[in-house]
Design an enzyme around this catalytic site. Structure first.
Site, PDB file in Angstrom:
ATOM      1  N   GLY A 135     -85.690  65.638  -6.065  1.00  9.72           N
ATOM      2  CA  GLY A 135     -86.952  65.300  -5.413  1.00  9.72           C
ATOM      3  C   GLY A 135     -87.930  64.667  -6.387  1.00  9.72           C
ATOM      4  O   GLY A 135     -89.147  64.770  -6.225  1.00  9.72           O
ATOM      5  N   ASP A 184     -75.379  66.758 -12.464  1.00 12.80           N
ATOM      6  CA  ASP A 184     -74.686  67.380 -11.330  1.00 12.80           C
ATOM      7  C   ASP A 184     -73.208  66.999 -11.371  1.00 12.80           C
ATOM      8  O   ASP A 184     -72.872  65.861 -11.741  1.00 12.80           O
ATOM      9  CB  ASP A 184     -75.218  66.843  -9.979  1.00 12.80           C
ATOM     10  CG  ASP A 184     -76.642  67.262  -9.694  1.00 12.80           C
ATOM     11  OD1 ASP A 184     -77.144  68.154 -10.397  1.00 12.80           O
ATOM     12  OD2 ASP A 184     -77.243  66.674  -8.765  1.00 12.80           O
ATOM     13  N   ILE A 185     -72.341  67.916 -10.964  1.00 16.67           N
ATOM     14  CA  ILE A 185     -70.921  67.557 -10.852  1.00 16.67           C
ATOM     15  C   ILE A 185     -70.770  66.479  -9.770  1.00 16.67           C
ATOM     16  O   ILE A 185     -70.002  65.534  -9.913  1.00 16.67           O
ATOM     17  CB  ILE A 185     -70.082  68.793 -10.474  1.00 16.67           C
ATOM     18  CG1 ILE A 185     -70.066  69.761 -11.655  1.00 16.67           C
ATOM     19  CG2 ILE A 185     -68.657  68.399 -10.071  1.00 16.67           C
ATOM     20  CD1 ILE A 185     -69.339  71.049 -11.391  1.00 16.67           C
ATOM     21  N   GLY A 202     -84.500  66.936  19.268  1.00 18.36           N
ATOM     22  CA  GLY A 202     -84.004  68.233  18.811  1.00 18.36           C
ATOM     23  C   GLY A 202     -82.750  68.627  19.570  1.00 18.36           C
ATOM     24  O   GLY A 202     -82.346  67.959  20.523  1.00 18.36           O
ATOM     25  N   CYS A 253     -86.727  61.450  22.799  1.00 18.33           N
ATOM     26  CA  CYS A 253     -85.377  61.976  23.000  1.00 18.33           C
ATOM     27  C   CYS A 253     -85.403  63.348  23.687  1.00 18.33           C
ATOM     28  O   CYS A 253     -85.620  63.409  24.883  1.00 18.33           O
ATOM     29  CB  CYS A 253     -84.605  61.989  21.685  1.00 18.33           C
ATOM     30  SG  CYS A 253     -82.834  61.945  21.998  1.00 18.33           S
ATOM     31  N   GLU A 275     -89.405  56.101  16.758  1.00 16.47           N
ATOM     32  CA  GLU A 275     -89.865  56.209  15.359  1.00 16.47           C
ATOM     33  C   GLU A 275     -88.939  55.495  14.373  1.00 16.47           C
ATOM     34  O   GLU A 275     -89.374  55.078  13.304  1.00 16.47           O
ATOM     35  CB  GLU A 275     -90.031  57.686  14.964  1.00 16.47           C
ATOM     36  CG  GLU A 275     -88.755  58.512  14.815  1.00 16.47           C
ATOM     37  CD  GLU A 275     -88.245  59.140  16.113  1.00 16.47           C
ATOM     38  OE1 GLU A 275     -88.553  58.593  17.185  1.00 16.47           O
ATOM     39  OE2 GLU A 275     -87.519  60.158  16.051  1.00 16.47           O
ATOM     40  N   LYS A 297     -90.068  67.982 -23.084  1.00 13.44           N
ATOM     41  CA  LYS A 297     -88.733  68.448 -23.491  1.00 13.44           C
ATOM     42  C   LYS A 297     -87.692  68.331 -22.370  1.00 13.44           C
ATOM     43  O   LYS A 297     -86.588  67.831 -22.596  1.00 13.44           O
ATOM     44  CB  LYS A 297     -88.817  69.901 -23.973  1.00 13.44           C
ATOM     45  CG  LYS A 297     -87.514  70.431 -24.547  1.00 13.44           C
ATOM     46  CD  LYS A 297     -87.136  69.757 -25.847  1.00 13.44           C
ATOM     47  CE  LYS A 297     -87.929  70.333 -27.005  1.00 13.44           C
ATOM     48  NZ  LYS A 297     -87.831  69.532 -28.231  1.00 13.44           N
ATOM     49  N   HIS A 330     -85.213  56.994  19.996  1.00 13.88           N
ATOM     50  CA  HIS A 330     -86.130  57.420  18.938  1.00 13.88           C
ATOM     51  C   HIS A 330     -86.975  56.213  18.517  1.00 13.88           C
ATOM     52  O   HIS A 330     -86.569  55.456  17.635  1.00 13.88           O
ATOM     53  CB  HIS A 330     -85.339  57.949  17.741  1.00 13.88           C
ATOM     54  CG  HIS A 330     -84.654  59.245  18.016  1.00 13.88           C
ATOM     55  ND1 HIS A 330     -85.218  60.455  17.696  1.00 13.88           N
ATOM     56  CD2 HIS A 330     -83.467  59.523  18.594  1.00 13.88           C
ATOM     57  CE1 HIS A 330     -84.401  61.431  18.066  1.00 13.88           C
ATOM     58  NE2 HIS A 330     -83.333  60.892  18.618  1.00 13.88           N
ATOM     59  N   GLY A 336     -85.989  57.825  -4.242  1.00 10.40           N
ATOM     60  CA  GLY A 336     -85.981  57.017  -3.008  1.00 10.40           C
ATOM     61  C   GLY A 336     -87.271  56.227  -2.885  1.00 10.40           C
ATOM     62  O   GLY A 336     -87.254  55.033  -2.567  1.00 10.40           O
TER      63      GLY A 336
HETATM   64  N1  GLN Z   1     -80.150  67.393  22.461  1.00 13.23           N
HETATM   65  C1  GLN Z   1     -80.449  66.240  23.225  1.00 13.23           C
HETATM   66  C2  GLN Z   1     -79.205  65.393  23.498  1.00 13.23           C
HETATM   67  O1  GLN Z   1     -78.197  65.564  22.872  1.00 13.23           O
HETATM   68  C3  GLN Z   1     -81.505  65.401  22.548  1.00 13.23           C
HETATM   69  C4  GLN Z   1     -81.045  64.790  21.272  1.00 13.23           C
HETATM   70  C5  GLN Z   1     -82.171  64.308  20.390  1.00 13.23           C
HETATM   71  O2  GLN Z   1     -83.316  64.688  20.583  1.00 13.23           O
HETATM   72  N2  GLN Z   1     -81.845  63.529  19.384  1.00 13.23           N
HETATM   73  O3  GLN Z   1     -79.229  64.535  24.345  1.00 13.23           O
END
Ligand code: GLN
Length: 568
Positions: free
Chosen positions: A41, A176-177, A385, A412, A542, A218, A540, A45
């Site tokens: 972190g 890191d390995i 989600g 979504c 976003e 250090k 999405h 990026g």
């Molecule tokens: N769980 C929901 C689906 O599979 C919504 C997926 C999401 O929000 N990316 O359609």
């Protein structure tokens, strides 16, 4: 396949496994390799994308980033956002690390799966080749087979994209390995491409323990030693720190790393990361890269960089703020919602505003009447989600903002829950549910996509990536897109059950975006006479929002939230 015994020495065999693409000429594309030391972190990026931004937007170079991840998953699709941050989806359907989102936004570009590599993908390719007998009796080794595969991917990307510069970010921390063979591959790349064609940049963290109140180098020195012990000599060292870098520390790092003191750069914490490309320019990092890579220095600035500077200024100058509530179950790990936060952050300054985010942990909302958590918000986002935890709390929140005329954007899962809420509380379908949470529900207003019914396995099997969409005339969506066609990115298995579309529409929902060939609802909205801004998307929105080109639906939502805040 040559008989290696007839070839003179090891070099030819090594070269054979380098997978050199046909027609490849060293020096045509330059490479900038970014590694990180001391802590994870450390900001690799952000740095990589900000430097890419400067080289691309200001100097007009064709800059193509690639992230090399150390984990053994084939992609990021099966990772828990709680542990690893948001899963970002590219237009071609690749599920990847959130850094790819940062690259797309900072470089103002759309990337492909060629810009994201995991150890899992590399090993899978190698094992598949071994099973197919491609190594003809040879024992398969990290050197030359794994390193050759990695270099082949980078050179393939260079050729395919015709890049001036390929920017390679090595995931993880030096030592890191997981990334040791990536470093070996980069050392080999430096050797084979030649000193003028590969620039190594190491980012270190300068500790400043509160008990001492001074910067300590250090840990950074040890990090640099670990890097140099792999045979990689950095050309530039970036020192990340909380406060401006002390001169004495810069000198120590310079002596320790054999890097001239002018090429030891200090980057301390900043609130406005959109300013970082400008800071890098002021420190002359672009000039350093040009010198190291023997590139011609173009002094003229491209117009996109001017736009970028203006936007970052607007962010600093914006005096007014709106508060947006985001309701979800990962609200204490903000990286889980990275692209949403960024979309709000870069859209609001276009209206002279900044955004405060109020996190609403929906697993804790159990009483429909208790809405204290929504106090003070000017708009609500219910993001994507999976699974049922926190879902009833989200539905409660949607009902509240619908009934109280607070702007709403569902993304979504947020779209699916808006349908369930409307079906239950407006259409009177009390048991409305999604088969994702309740397989036996009597009223499956949200159900599995027909094409998903037979799918086995979890990795890369959802409806993924960019799809075209028809936008309905005379709707808010059409006004915002300014077109009756749009393209957005998806990641889902469930959708609106076509059997319920009639009753939903009869009660006021307008489905303003649809898949052109299939009956998959993509956008819903309530007409202005029912609500000032109530819009949700199966995709999405976003993922496609960029500072220089904010997503139109985010723009509409932010504008509505500003209007709401003025009337409060
Ligand atoms: N769980 C929901 C689906 O599979 C919504 C997926 C999401 O929000 N990316 O359609």
């Amino acid at each position: 396949m040559p008989d290696f015994q007839e070839l003179s020495g090891k070099t030819q065999e090594h070269e054979f496994y380098n997978n050199l693409p046909e027609g490849y000429a060293a020096g045509k594309t330059k490479y900038v390799v970014v590694t990180g030391s001391v802590i994870s972190g450390v900001g690799k990026g952000t740095f990589t994308s900000c430097l890419g931004n400067l080289l691309k937007l200001k100097h007009g170079l064709n800059v193509v980033p690639i992230k090399l991840e150390g984990y053994l998953n084939c992609d990021s699709g099966t990772l828990n956002p709680y542990r690893h941050g948001e899963v970002f989806v590219l237009d071609d359907g690749m599920e990847c690390d959130l850094d790819l989102g940062t690259y797309e936004r900072m470089l103002n570009t759309n990337l492909t799966k060629d810009s994201f590599v995991t150890a899992g993908r590399i090993f899978k390719t190698i094992i598949d080749k071994e099973r197919a007998g491609k190594y003809l009796g040879r024992d398969v080794q990290f050197i030359p087979h794994v390193t050759g595969e990695i270099k082949g991917i980078l050179r393939g990307l260079a050729m395919k994209s015709d890049a001036d510069i390929v920017m390679v970010e090595i995931g993880g921390t030096v030592g890191d390995i997981e990334n040791s063979y990536y470093l070996e591959a980069m050392r080999e790349l430096g050797h084979e491409e030649g000193r003028d064609n590969v620039c190594f940049i190491n980012i270190v963290y300068i500790l400043e323990p509160g008990s001492l109140g001074e910067q300590k180098s250090k840990a950074a020195q040890l990090g640099l030693r670990a890097l140099m012990s792999t045979g990689i000599q950095p050309s530039i060292v970036v020192c990340r720190s909380e406060h401006p870098l002390k001169e004495s520390i810069r000198e120590k790092i310079s002596i320790y790393s054999n890097v001239p003191v002018e090429r030891v750069i200090g980057l301390f914490d900043t609130k406005n990361i959109y300013k970082v490309p400008i800071q890098l320019m002021e420190m002359g990092v672009d000039k350093m890269i040009f010198d190291i890579l023997k590139l011609k220095n173009s002094s003229k600035s491209h117009p996109d960089f001017l736009k970028w500077e203006q936007l970052s200024e607007k962010m600093d100058r914006a005096k007014s703020k709106i508060t947006i509530g985001i309701g979800g179950k990962y609200t204490n790990v903000h990286d889980s919602y990275m692209s949403i936060i960024k979309a709000l952050e870069h859209t609001a300054p276009y209206f002279g505003y900044n955004v405060d985010i109020k996190w609403i942990e929906t697993t804790e909302i159990c009483d429909g009447k208790e809405k204290g958590c929504l106090k003070g918000i000017d708009g609500l986002i219910i993001p994507g989600g999976f699974g049922s935890r926190g879902v009833e709390g989200k539905i409660d929140c949607i009902r509240y903002v619908r009934e109280n005329n607070i702007p709403f954007l569902g993304l979504c899962l947020g779209f699916q829950l808006a349908v369930i809420e409307f079906a239950r509380n407006v259409c009177g379908i009390k048991d409305a549910a999604s088969t994702e949470f309740n397989t036996k529900t009597k009223e499956p207003v949200i159900c599995i996509l027909p094409e998903q019914e037979e799918v086995k396995g979890l990795g890369g099997t959802m409806r993924l990536g960019g799809y075209d969409m028809k936008v309905k005339k005379g709707t808010s969506a059409m006004r915002l897109y300014g077109s009756d066609m749009a393209r957005e990115r998806f990641r889902h298995r469930y959708n609106v059950n076509t059997k319920y579309i009639g009753v939903l529409e009869k009660n006021g929902i307008v489905f303003s975006g649809m898949a052109p060939e299939k009956k998959i609802m993509q956008i819903l909205e309530l007409p202005q006479k029912m609500h000032p801004f109530f819009l949700a998307t199966q995709f999405h929105a976003e993922y496609t929002s960029k500072p220089l080109a904010p997503n139109p639906l985010f723009k509409g939502f932010v504008e509505a939230a500003i209007n709401y805040s003025k009337k409060k």
